[in-house]
Design an enzyme around this catalytic site. Structure first.
Site, PDB file in Angstrom:
ATOM      1  N   GLU A 186       0.819  -1.216   0.000  1.00 10.36           N
ATOM      2  CA  GLU A 186       0.000   0.000   0.000  1.00 10.36           C
ATOM      3  C   GLU A 186       0.852   1.266   0.000  1.00 10.36           C
ATOM      4  O   GLU A 186       0.547   2.247   0.690  1.00 10.36           O
ATOM      5  CB  GLU A 186      -1.011  -0.002   1.159  1.00 10.36           C
ATOM      6  CG  GLU A 186      -2.138  -0.995   0.961  1.00 10.36           C
ATOM      7  CD  GLU A 186      -3.348  -0.732   1.836  1.00 10.36           C
ATOM      8  OE1 GLU A 186      -3.485   0.391   2.355  1.00 10.36           O
ATOM      9  OE2 GLU A 186      -4.154  -1.659   2.004  1.00 10.36           O
TER      10      GLU A 186
ATOM     11  N   GLU B  67      -3.100  11.435 -11.734  1.00  9.18           N
ATOM     12  CA  GLU B  67      -3.923  10.471 -11.011  1.00  9.18           C
ATOM     13  C   GLU B  67      -3.139   9.213 -10.670  1.00  9.18           C
ATOM     14  O   GLU B  67      -3.324   8.617  -9.599  1.00  9.18           O
ATOM     15  CB  GLU B  67      -5.159  10.078 -11.822  1.00  9.18           C
ATOM     16  CG  GLU B  67      -6.232  11.142 -11.918  1.00  9.18           C
ATOM     17  CD  GLU B  67      -6.009  12.097 -13.074  1.00  9.18           C
ATOM     18  OE1 GLU B  67      -5.267  11.709 -14.012  1.00  9.18           O
ATOM     19  OE2 GLU B  67      -6.546  13.223 -13.044  1.00  9.18           O
TER      20      GLU B  67
ATOM     21  N   PHE C 133     -12.538  -6.417  12.936  1.00  8.54           N
ATOM     22  CA  PHE C 133     -11.743  -7.590  12.602  1.00  8.54           C
ATOM     23  C   PHE C 133     -10.402  -7.556  13.321  1.00  8.54           C
ATOM     24  O   PHE C 133      -9.737  -6.526  13.382  1.00  8.54           O
ATOM     25  CB  PHE C 133     -11.490  -7.675  11.097  1.00  8.54           C
ATOM     26  CG  PHE C 133     -10.624  -8.847  10.709  1.00  8.54           C
ATOM     27  CD1 PHE C 133     -11.157 -10.123  10.640  1.00  8.54           C
ATOM     28  CD2 PHE C 133      -9.281  -8.680  10.438  1.00  8.54           C
ATOM     29  CE1 PHE C 133     -10.375 -11.213  10.301  1.00  8.54           C
ATOM     30  CE2 PHE C 133      -8.487  -9.762  10.102  1.00  8.54           C
ATOM     31  CZ  PHE C 133      -9.032 -11.033  10.032  1.00  8.54           C
TER      32      PHE C 133
ATOM     33  N   HIS D  25       0.350  -8.153  -2.447  1.00  7.52           N
ATOM     34  CA  HIS D  25      -0.870  -7.718  -1.767  1.00  7.52           C
ATOM     35  C   HIS D  25      -2.040  -8.374  -2.493  1.00  7.52           C
ATOM     36  O   HIS D  25      -2.300  -8.089  -3.660  1.00  7.52           O
ATOM     37  CB  HIS D  25      -0.998  -6.197  -1.816  1.00  7.52           C
ATOM     38  CG  HIS D  25      -2.094  -5.660  -0.950  1.00  7.52           C
ATOM     39  ND1 HIS D  25      -2.425  -4.318  -0.919  1.00  7.52           N
ATOM     40  CD2 HIS D  25      -2.936  -6.256  -0.076  1.00  7.52           C
ATOM     41  CE1 HIS D  25      -3.411  -4.129  -0.065  1.00  7.52           C
ATOM     42  NE2 HIS D  25      -3.748  -5.297   0.455  1.00  7.52           N
TER      43      HIS D  25
ATOM     44  N   ASN E 228      -3.675  -7.690  11.716  1.00  7.00           N
ATOM     45  CA  ASN E 228      -4.579  -6.614  11.329  1.00  7.00           C
ATOM     46  C   ASN E 228      -5.559  -6.410  12.485  1.00  7.00           C
ATOM     47  O   ASN E 228      -6.191  -7.372  12.930  1.00  7.00           O
ATOM     48  CB  ASN E 228      -5.313  -6.978  10.039  1.00  7.00           C
ATOM     49  CG  ASN E 228      -6.290  -5.897   9.584  1.00  7.00           C
ATOM     50  OD1 ASN E 228      -7.454  -6.177   9.341  1.00  7.00           O
ATOM     51  ND2 ASN E 228      -5.820  -4.670   9.453  1.00  7.00           N
TER      52      ASN E 228
ATOM     53  N   ASN F 177      -4.631 -11.206   3.096  1.00 11.61           N
ATOM     54  CA  ASN F 177      -6.050 -11.105   3.409  1.00 11.61           C
ATOM     55  C   ASN F 177      -6.704 -12.474   3.550  1.00 11.61           C
ATOM     56  O   ASN F 177      -7.851 -12.682   3.136  1.00 11.61           O
ATOM     57  CB  ASN F 177      -6.780 -10.277   2.338  1.00 11.61           C
ATOM     58  CG  ASN F 177      -6.606  -8.785   2.550  1.00 11.61           C
ATOM     59  OD1 ASN F 177      -6.866  -8.278   3.637  1.00 11.61           O
ATOM     60  ND2 ASN F 177      -6.135  -8.097   1.530  1.00 11.61           N
TER      61      ASN F 177
ATOM     62  N   ASP G  50       0.553  -8.927   2.428  1.00 12.08           N
ATOM     63  CA  ASP G  50      -0.804  -8.931   2.977  1.00 12.08           C
ATOM     64  C   ASP G  50      -1.628  -9.860   2.100  1.00 12.08           C
ATOM     65  O   ASP G  50      -1.978  -9.526   0.968  1.00 12.08           O
ATOM     66  CB  ASP G  50      -1.359  -7.504   2.954  1.00 12.08           C
ATOM     67  CG  ASP G  50      -2.800  -7.426   3.444  1.00 12.08           C
ATOM     68  OD1 ASP G  50      -3.371  -8.480   3.791  1.00 12.08           O
ATOM     69  OD2 ASP G  50      -3.353  -6.312   3.465  1.00 12.08           O
TER      70      ASP G  50
ATOM     71  N   PRO H  20     -13.832 -10.827   1.529  1.00 16.84           N
ATOM     72  CA  PRO H  20     -14.106 -12.219   1.909  1.00 16.84           C
ATOM     73  C   PRO H  20     -15.129 -12.904   1.021  1.00 16.84           C
ATOM     74  O   PRO H  20     -15.231 -14.136   1.028  1.00 16.84           O
ATOM     75  CB  PRO H  20     -14.626 -12.100   3.355  1.00 16.84           C
ATOM     76  CG  PRO H  20     -15.081 -10.692   3.493  1.00 16.84           C
ATOM     77  CD  PRO H  20     -14.206  -9.884   2.605  1.00 16.84           C
TER      78      PRO H  20
END
Length: 696
Positions: free
Chosen positions: A370, A406, A623, A479, A618, A562, A560, A484
């Protein structure tokens, strides 16, 4: 015990005899308005129930258990006007006619009038709810538990919806029992409670264990003898109503500022600081919560995280690696982290803490997730260069379709390495979506285009050589998608990653030896400059080691993911294979992955598997779990030590990260490894440049 289908008129005992239910007809409201100023906050009305039972955590009080309607207390229509509003404090101050009074305060006075009217009725909440159920019928699911459509830009994790919870009842009514104390076990054993009513008792304090009830949305502790509220109240970030009417509370803890969902803070009838009360009267509960949050002090810092030594064997070839999801600036918003002061969420506050943490650990390899392009180029790359770090960065693939102004805000993965210790031999970016739609077996699949292709996550793969030992190393920084509801996408992304890493490893096993390592010391790689790093001698330069297969090269995979233990992602990495009918794939189709299964040739473990995983990586109110990992190849690397958990006592008062001390909602992971010696290593002689001579 009063259940949902219990016959009316048979559940109530008053002073040992049956008694009728008591309700306040709407036509009698004016009567209670007139009596409001006559009520004394210290007065207690207690009618103990003669059929008290030994209920867990209730000191013998009867606990009434059923699912309450979400509108029980909060939707009453105000019946007050500014002309007859009274502040029921001991001094009986009155608001001057014509002075600005918010509609919110009128509603609060309506609630306190209703509370005082039933103060002598035990268990009046469940009685009221019983009639409500008969008249209204079944209660529908509340909006917060309804399925929602995810926003791709929303930065979320798995939520508490995945936890096992009691669904038959989630409310407990202990009101009007004359209780003087509540057992801490009430708070520890009933963490699933959504509503707790402990009003109209004789409680003088609330136990700090109250902070365990993190699912609470409604807490009523009115008409007790409370003098203060424990700071652990800040752990109840899901609270929408906190009613403290008619106590003896003089001040409020700043931790109430964490309660960003709070809609009603009932404080009438307390000798509260006039400034705090005035904030609620004029601007409402949310304004006071915001005021407390924005003026919250940092508090005591947690103890340093312990370093756990797992192997003390002396070895010449060691390395340390750090992995950290730093929380991209564009995701650090008050809408996502409403419990965090806005100043603390600001990049200008967080960036120095992040940098100090990375520099303080001084790892050989640093994998950050990130990181957007602007922060990489203008902050991390320049600041870490002074610590001898060089970096490799790639944003998510959407940046390719954007204009520069951007694209600079698109986040990705950044890998830094100590340039005096390592030579960067090669690098590669794995684009999951592009790889999937170009695979012959997957490009025609409906799920590939609709589920995998829209997720533009990437992995950065780097290939290093240790200058001093000649050993080589593959580092993957990744990443994985967060949602979920897309477990299949996560599994496919990791399967593609492992497939690509296997191919890269086989190719890099044939990578030629470094012909001149000294030349690498001052060379640029893809424009990466060493800005001001100390020019120290790298010492004796060893020849490059040779590998006959990709699996022989030491491998680290950081990031990460997840994904928790037991998911398809975890199983694939640790077990080396999953079947094509794995539960995470559901009924989706992904070519050979679903026909033949997914596999990789590496023997991988989590660096923390020797000490059990961390309690979490995390940490947010919705969570708390392990979703970040440092994986290593067990045939080539040995874990020497890992960075431990966060101070548990500190966590008992902090509902989630980021906060003053933790600038991201993720933890730093760090591990140290030794490179295992190989019994037979074919060494390729290499030239080291004219300025170095080999020692015999």
């Amino acid at each position: 015990m009063f259940g949902q289908n219990h016959p009316q008129g048979q559940h109530m005992m008053m002073n040992g005899a049956p008694g009728p239910q008591r309700y306040m007809p709407m036509g009698m409201m004016n009567k209670y308005q007139q009596q409001n100023s006559q009520h004394q906050p210290g007065q207690q009305h207690h009618h103990p129930h003669p059929q008290q039972q030994n209920h867990p955590g209730g000191h013998g009080a009867m606990g009434h258990q059923h699912t309450f309607s979400s509108g029980t207390m909060s939707n009453a229509t105000p019946h007050f006007t500014p002309s007859n509003l009274h502040i029921g404090t001991p001094t009986n101050n009155q608001i001057v006619l014509g002075e600005l009074v918010s509609e919110h305060w009128q509603q609060q006075l309506q609630l306190v009038a209703e509370a005082r009217a039933v103060s002598s009725t035990p268990h009046h909440h469940c009685r009221k709810e019983g009639v409500s159920r008969v008249s209204k019928g079944p209660v529908e699911a509340s909006p917060e538990h309804s399925p929602r459509i995810a926003d791709d830009e929303e930065r979320n994790r798995a939520s508490t919806d995945e936890e096992i919870r009691r669904q038959d009842w989630d409310a407990m009514d202990l009101s009007g029992q004359g209780l003087r104390a509540l057992s801490p076990s009430l708070f520890r054993d009933y963490m699933f409670l959504g509503k707790l009513y402990i009003d109209n008792n004789r409680l003088t304090r609330l136990h700090p264990a109250l902070g365990h009830l993190r699912s609470l949305t409604h807490l009523d502790a009115s008409n007790n003898q409370l003098r203060e509220i424990p700071e652990e109240i800040g752990m109840l970030v899901n609270l929408k109503a906190l009613l403290l009417f008619d106590n003896n509370i003089h001040s409020l803890p700043n931790e109430i500022g964490y309660l960003h969902k709070l809609e009603m803070l009932g404080i009438e009838g307390n000798p509260l600081d006039e400034d705090l009360k005035d904030e609620i009267i004029r601007r409402g509960s949310r304004a006071l919560v915001t005021h407390l949050r924005e003026n919250m002090e940092a508090g005591d810092a947690p103890n340093e995280r312990d370093w756990h030594i797992l192997d003390e064997t002396c070895t010449a070839d060691t390395l340390s690696v750090l992995s950290y999801n730093i929380l991209c600036d564009k995701y650090a918003t008050s809408s996502q982290y409403g419990y965090t002061p806005s100043e603390v969420l600001a990049w200008n506050y967080r960036k120095d803490i992040i940098l100090d943490e990375v520099k303080g650990h001084n790892a050989d390899i640093v994998c950050l997730q990130e990181v957007d392009q602007e922060r990489y180029n203008e902050f991390f790359r320049r600041e870490l260069a002074h610590q001898d770090y060089r970096g490799v960065f790639s944003p998510k693939t959407r940046a390719k379709t954007m204009a520069d102004k951007e694209a600079k805000f698109v986040d990705g993965c950044a890998t830094f390495y100590k340039s005096q210790k390592y030579i960067l031999l090669d690098k590669h970016v794995i684009d999951f979506a592009n790889t999937a739609i170009n695979r012959p077996d997957m490009k025609g699949e409906h799920d590939t285009f609709n589920r995998v292709m829209p997720r533009d996550h990437i992995a950065v793969v780097t290939f290093f050589e240790n200058r001093a030992t000649g050993s080589r190393l593959i580092v993957v920084n990744v990443h994985i998608y967060w949602d979920p509801a897309f477990k299949d996408v996560k599994l496919v992304q990791v399967a593609i990653m492992m497939e690509q890493v296997s191919r890269l490893a086989d190719r890099w096993a044939k990578h030629p030896p470094c012909a001149d390592k000294a030349a690498f010391r001052h060379a640029e790689f893809d424009g990466e400059l060493n800005l001001g790093a100390a020019e120290e001698s790298p010492g004796e330069l060893a020849p490059s080691q040779e590998y006959t297969s990709g699996t022989q090269i030491p491998l680290l995979i950081c990031g990460d993911f997840n994904s928790a233990v037991g998911t398809g992602v975890y199983d694939l990495i640790t077990q080396g294979h999953v079947s094509g009918d794995h539960a995470d794939l559901a009924n989706h189709s992904y070519g050979n992955f679903t026909r033949d299964g997914m596999a990789h040739p590496f023997a991988l473990k989590s660096a923390y598997s020797g000490t059990d995983e961390l309690s979490f990586t995390n940490y947010t109110p919705t969570f708390s779990g392990v979703i970040d990992y440092i994986w290593y190849s067990t045939n080539a690397l040995q874990v020497r030590g890992v960075l431990g958990d966060v101070d548990l006592d500190y966590l008992s008062r902090v509902p989630g990260f980021p906060n003053h001390h933790f600038p991201s909602d993720h933890l730093v992971l760090k591990a140290e490894f030794s490179v295992k010696s190989r019994k037979e290593i074919k060494v390729v002689e290499a030239k080291f440049g004219p300025q170095k001579e080999r020692r015999s």
